[in-house]
Structure formats: structure tokens, C-alpha cells
Design an enzyme around this catalytic site. Structure first.
Site, PDB file in Angstrom:
ATOM      1  N   ASP A 156      70.460  24.239  36.595  1.00  0.00           N
ATOM      2  CA  ASP A 156      69.259  24.816  37.209  1.00  0.00           C
ATOM      3  C   ASP A 156      68.038  24.034  36.728  1.00  0.00           C
ATOM      4  O   ASP A 156      68.167  22.990  36.103  1.00  0.00           O
ATOM      5  CB  ASP A 156      69.151  26.301  36.850  1.00  0.00           C
ATOM      6  CG  ASP A 156      68.844  26.485  35.371  1.00  0.00           C
ATOM      7  OD1 ASP A 156      69.124  25.559  34.584  1.00  0.00           O
ATOM      8  OD2 ASP A 156      68.307  27.542  35.017  1.00  0.00           O
TER       9      ASP A 156
ATOM     10  N   GLN B  26      65.346  31.333  41.329  1.00  0.00           N
ATOM     11  CA  GLN B  26      63.903  31.138  41.538  1.00  0.00           C
ATOM     12  C   GLN B  26      63.085  32.383  41.196  1.00  0.00           C
ATOM     13  O   GLN B  26      62.007  32.592  41.760  1.00  0.00           O
ATOM     14  CB  GLN B  26      63.633  30.741  42.997  1.00  0.00           C
ATOM     15  CG  GLN B  26      64.306  29.455  43.405  1.00  0.00           C
ATOM     16  CD  GLN B  26      63.675  28.251  42.755  1.00  0.00           C
ATOM     17  OE1 GLN B  26      62.621  27.821  43.152  1.00  0.00           O
ATOM     18  NE2 GLN B  26      64.327  27.720  41.743  1.00  0.00           N
ATOM     19  N   THR B  27      63.611  33.220  40.304  1.00  0.00           N
ATOM     20  CA  THR B  27      62.945  34.484  40.009  1.00  0.00           C
ATOM     21  C   THR B  27      62.974  34.748  38.505  1.00  0.00           C
ATOM     22  O   THR B  27      63.995  34.523  37.861  1.00  0.00           O
ATOM     23  CB  THR B  27      63.632  35.642  40.757  1.00  0.00           C
ATOM     24  OG1 THR B  27      63.802  35.281  42.127  1.00  0.00           O
ATOM     25  CG2 THR B  27      62.816  36.912  40.673  1.00  0.00           C
TER      26      THR B  27
ATOM     27  N   TYR C 263      74.941  25.783  41.637  1.00  0.00           N
ATOM     28  CA  TYR C 263      74.533  26.451  40.398  1.00  0.00           C
ATOM     29  C   TYR C 263      75.254  27.779  40.201  1.00  0.00           C
ATOM     30  O   TYR C 263      75.872  28.019  39.150  1.00  0.00           O
ATOM     31  CB  TYR C 263      73.015  26.693  40.342  1.00  0.00           C
ATOM     32  CG  TYR C 263      72.706  27.681  39.253  1.00  0.00           C
ATOM     33  CD1 TYR C 263      72.741  27.301  37.917  1.00  0.00           C
ATOM     34  CD2 TYR C 263      72.526  29.041  39.538  1.00  0.00           C
ATOM     35  CE1 TYR C 263      72.566  28.217  36.898  1.00  0.00           C
ATOM     36  CE2 TYR C 263      72.345  29.966  38.529  1.00  0.00           C
ATOM     37  CZ  TYR C 263      72.370  29.555  37.216  1.00  0.00           C
ATOM     38  OH  TYR C 263      72.220  30.461  36.216  1.00  0.00           O
TER      39      TYR C 263
ATOM     40  N   LEU D 161      61.536  41.814  46.127  1.00  0.00           N
ATOM     41  CA  LEU D 161      62.109  40.778  45.251  1.00  0.00           C
ATOM     42  C   LEU D 161      61.965  39.383  45.849  1.00  0.00           C
ATOM     43  O   LEU D 161      61.948  38.387  45.131  1.00  0.00           O
ATOM     44  CB  LEU D 161      63.585  41.086  44.976  1.00  0.00           C
ATOM     45  CG  LEU D 161      64.310  40.275  43.917  1.00  0.00           C
ATOM     46  CD1 LEU D 161      63.585  40.323  42.569  1.00  0.00           C
ATOM     47  CD2 LEU D 161      65.741  40.764  43.737  1.00  0.00           C
ATOM     48  N   GLY D 162      61.842  39.307  47.178  1.00  0.00           N
ATOM     49  CA  GLY D 162      61.665  38.009  47.829  1.00  0.00           C
ATOM     50  C   GLY D 162      62.963  37.297  48.166  1.00  0.00           C
ATOM     51  O   GLY D 162      64.040  37.704  47.727  1.00  0.00           O
TER      52      GLY D 162
ATOM     53  N   TRP E 199      72.524  41.915  31.941  1.00  0.00           N
ATOM     54  CA  TRP E 199      73.736  41.223  32.413  1.00  0.00           C
ATOM     55  C   TRP E 199      74.460  40.490  31.279  1.00  0.00           C
ATOM     56  O   TRP E 199      75.494  39.890  31.514  1.00  0.00           O
ATOM     57  CB  TRP E 199      73.387  40.250  33.544  1.00  0.00           C
ATOM     58  CG  TRP E 199      72.160  39.432  33.273  1.00  0.00           C
ATOM     59  CD1 TRP E 199      72.123  38.237  32.651  1.00  0.00           C
ATOM     60  CD2 TRP E 199      70.812  39.756  33.624  1.00  0.00           C
ATOM     61  NE1 TRP E 199      70.821  37.788  32.578  1.00  0.00           N
ATOM     62  CE2 TRP E 199      69.998  38.698  33.164  1.00  0.00           C
ATOM     63  CE3 TRP E 199      70.210  40.838  34.284  1.00  0.00           C
ATOM     64  CZ2 TRP E 199      68.614  38.690  33.343  1.00  0.00           C
ATOM     65  CZ3 TRP E 199      68.837  40.835  34.450  1.00  0.00           C
ATOM     66  CH2 TRP E 199      68.054  39.771  33.988  1.00  0.00           C
TER      67      TRP E 199
ATOM     68  N   GLU F   3      73.073  36.557  38.826  1.00  0.00           N
ATOM     69  CA  GLU F   3      72.795  35.145  39.085  1.00  0.00           C
ATOM     70  C   GLU F   3      72.079  34.944  40.411  1.00  0.00           C
ATOM     71  O   GLU F   3      71.203  34.091  40.532  1.00  0.00           O
ATOM     72  CB  GLU F   3      74.094  34.329  39.051  1.00  0.00           C
ATOM     73  CG  GLU F   3      74.698  34.184  37.652  1.00  0.00           C
ATOM     74  CD  GLU F   3      73.733  33.524  36.660  1.00  0.00           C
ATOM     75  OE1 GLU F   3      72.798  32.829  37.091  1.00  0.00           O
ATOM     76  OE2 GLU F   3      73.920  33.731  35.448  1.00  0.00           O
TER      77      GLU F   3
END
Length: 350
Positions: free
Chosen positions: A141, A45-46, A123, A83-84, A27, A40
Site C-alpha cells: 500500500d 484510502q481511508t 493489496y 464512508l465514501g 480488527w 481491509e
DNA sequence: GAACCGTGGAA
DNA sequence: TTTCCAAGGTT
């Protein structure tokens, strides 16, 4: 050297370091605002290493904002499989559809407007604005809070939501108006690679500005209160096939845990046998029950201890359930615990 | 504002 | 093994 009196030198040191040392990430090779938006959301959280293959596949499948807007939600969820935080995927598509309908497919470039989009919080708004459009907006973040709390020796508890406002105010005062993208990404890159929980201060390009380093207290920061222990829920899963060899599945509710993902029959009860539970809860008779797999699945806030079985029935699917062929099951979006059971069941069947 | 929402990697 | 957490947002 006091950061507050040497902002320009700080910006220069940070941005020069970033441009020199930044990792080559997919990216960072694009200026397409939609692609940056996707990245983004995935990065929330990953970890970067986890996101990369998902990002590549997602962009290949939905190259433009219009492609994603027109896609079936099930196909979007399938690309998100594993991926959650699955509501991210659904909210992203909803947000993209809002851009098509309300903004003529042009992503808005003000915090006011972009923040209204589904799934775009403080964010993500700041990240897309600064990285894709060059707008000097904060993107705070976990990295930024860690870096700034050390630089300025801020001892507020970052577990409390309103603490974030302090950091947002600091960033708006510090941010480089000429290159807010490199400034924001530089802070995050620093937090991800140097100013980590266990910091590598000797490699830090801005340690001369760091009050915590000056005091030797960098490992104490940021301050973060403890969270409570999680709950454990015992769960039985029964993989049921009919006489045609099809598999019994249901879709989870549209909200809550693993929203809209597909699963085999689950019962929150390990004291009774599957035959009894099926009869009591669904009035269903199952035969040839065989034990399959026991394992633990840990979510962010709870744990399932799962024991699973396979069984056969000649009855119709209960309310809310459907039978699917193997090819259909393969295509349904399933969360990780169901993937494990599905793989094990297939192995055992042949 | 606290609780909810996934997963896998690292210390 | 246990703990923490990683480019957060929604309710």
C-alpha cells in the site's frame, strides 16, 4: 548496515517492534478472515480513526459472511453512508456472494483465487492472505511504498502504476516466511506512525537499515509526480415537497459518482432561477421557493459548488423521481452533500 | 495506463 | 486557504 545483506536482522527488528508497539485496533482482536476482509476494504484510502466506528457497526449488523451475502444492497449501502467510495460496499457484498456460491462460504487462500473476487485487488488479496491465513504474500500500500522507498532509496515515481511491481518484488524477497502477518502489518504500522511523510526517524526501529536516513534524504522520498487541478461544477439542488409533506428524491445511476445513492433534484445550471429550470427541464411548476443553504463539496477529483432551495408542488413526481415520507428519506442511503441539505431542510421546516 | 471514485484530518 | 493525502480498485 546494508538491508540486502541483513534481511534476518531486519525482519526481527521490525516484527519485535510491531508486536511491542502495535495499536490496539478492533480488527487486530479477531482471526475471522471475513472480518479481516471487511476491515481491509474499509481501510482502502481511508484513515484508521474514520474506519473504526464503521467497522464496529458493520460487523454488528452483518456478523458472518452469510449475513452479508443475504442482506439487501440498500442496507449495506446504508451502513457505508458517509464512508465514501461507495462501490467498495457493493463490491464487497458481491465478492462475499461469490465466496458463498463458488467456494462453499470458505474464503479462498491463494492469490490466484482470492484475486478473482469482486473488489479484491493486489493489496487486499495480499493483506487477507497474510493476516488471516499466514500466507507469505506481499501487501503493498502507500505506507509500504513510502517505507521501502526510503529503506532502499528507490527513486521511482510511485504515481506510475508499474512502479508498484518493484515494491512487490522487494517484499517477496524480504518477507518473513514464519510470520508474514506481523511483517506486513509491521511495515504498514511503521509507515502510519513513524515513517510518515514527515518521518520521526529517531524513533524508528529499523533506521540502521535505512539508506535514505543514512544519506539524510528521507524527506525527499517517495518520489511522486504532481496531479492536475480539479474541475469545479456549479450545482443547484431543489428540495421539493408535495401537499402531503413528502419529499421528492431519485436514486443515482448504478455506476459512476455516488453510485446508487439517493439525492434531491439536482440541476447543473446556476444562471437561471429554479422556477424556470423546473419548467424547462421537467415541465413542473413549483411554488414558495425559498433559499436553503450554499456550500462547497470537494470530491477527490472534482468540486460541486452547491446552492440549494426548498419548494412546494401539487404535481406528480417526474419520471425517475419518487415522493417519500420523512421516515423513508431517513432510511435511504445518502452521500454527505445530501445529508447536509436534508438536515438543514428538516431544521427549517419545523 | 490514465481517469475515475469520497471523505475528513492535518500540515 | 490550499494542498496533500489514508491499509486501492475498476474501467
Amino acid at each position: 548496515m546494508q538491508l540486502i545483506d541483513h534481511k534476518e536482522e531486519f525482519r526481527k527488528a521490525l516484527i519485535e517492534w510491531y508486536l511491542r508497539e502495535k495499536r490496539d485496533l478492533p480488527w487486530r482482536r479477531t482471526s475471522n478472515p471475513y472480518h479481516i476482509w471487511v476491515s481491509e476494504v474499509m481501510l482502502q484510502q481511508t484513515r484508521v480513526d474514520t474506519v473504526i466506528p464503521y467497522y464496529e457497526r458493520f460487523i454488528s449488523k452483518f456478523p458472518t459472511l452469510t449475513d452479508l451475502a443475504q442482506a439487501k444492497e440498500e442496507d449495506v449501502l446504508k451502513m457505508w453512508e458517509g464512508l465514501g467510495y461507495y462501490s467498495r460496499g457493493r463490491n464487497l457484498q458481491a465478492g462475499v456472494r461469490e465466496v458463498v456460491e463458488m467456494y462453499g462460504s470458505e474464503i479462498p487462500d491463494t492469490r490466484q483465487e482470492i484475486s478473482k473476487l469482486k473488489g479484491v485487488g493486489p493489496y487486499t488479496a495480499g493483506a487477507v492472505l497474510s493476516i488471516a491465513f499466514g500466507v507469505p504474500e506481499h501487501a503493498v500500500d502507500g505506507n509500504v511504498m513510502r517505507v521501502i522507498s526510503r529503506l532502499l532509496l528507490i527513486e521511482e515515481d510511485i504515481a506510475i502504476p508499474k512502479t508498484k511491481k518493484i515494491f512487490e518484488t522487494v517484499i517477496m524477497d524480504l518477507i518473513d516466511e514464519d510470520d508474514p502477518s506481523s511483517f506486513n502489518q509491521g511495515l504498514m504500522e511503521l509507515g502510519a506512525t513513524i515513517c510518515t511523510p514527515n518521518p520521526k526517524c529517531l524513533l524508528c526501529p529499523v533506521r540502521d537499515f535505512c539508506e535514505a536516513f543514512h544519506e539524510g534524504r528521507q524527506r525527499e522520498l517517495p518520489l511522486k509526480s504532481k496531479k492536475m487541478k480539479m474541475k469545479t461544477i456549479p450545482m443547484q439542488v431543489c428540495v421539493i415537497r408535495n401537499l402531503q409533506g413528502e419529499w421528492l428524491m431519485k436514486q443515482r445511476p448504478a455506476t459512476g459518482l455516488l453510485a446508487n445513492m439517493w439525492e434531491f433534484l439536482m440541476i447543473e445550471d446556476v444562471r437561471n432561477d429554479i422556477e424556470v429550470l423546473m419548467k424547462d427541464n421537467y415541465g413542473m411548476t413549483v411554488e414558495r421557493v425559498r433559499h436553503l443553504l450554499d456550500f462547497k463539496h470537494i470530491f477527490s477529483h472534482l468540486t460541486w459548488t452547491i446552492t440549494s432551495h426548498v419548494a412546494v408542488t401539487d404535481e406528480r413526481a417526474p419520471e425517475g423521481f419518487e415522493f417519500f415520507s420523512s421516515e423513508q428519506v431517513e432510511r435511504l442511503p445518502k452521500a454527505v452533500p445530501m445529508m447536509k441539505i436534508w438536515n438543514e431542510a428538516q431544521n427549517k421546516m419545523q
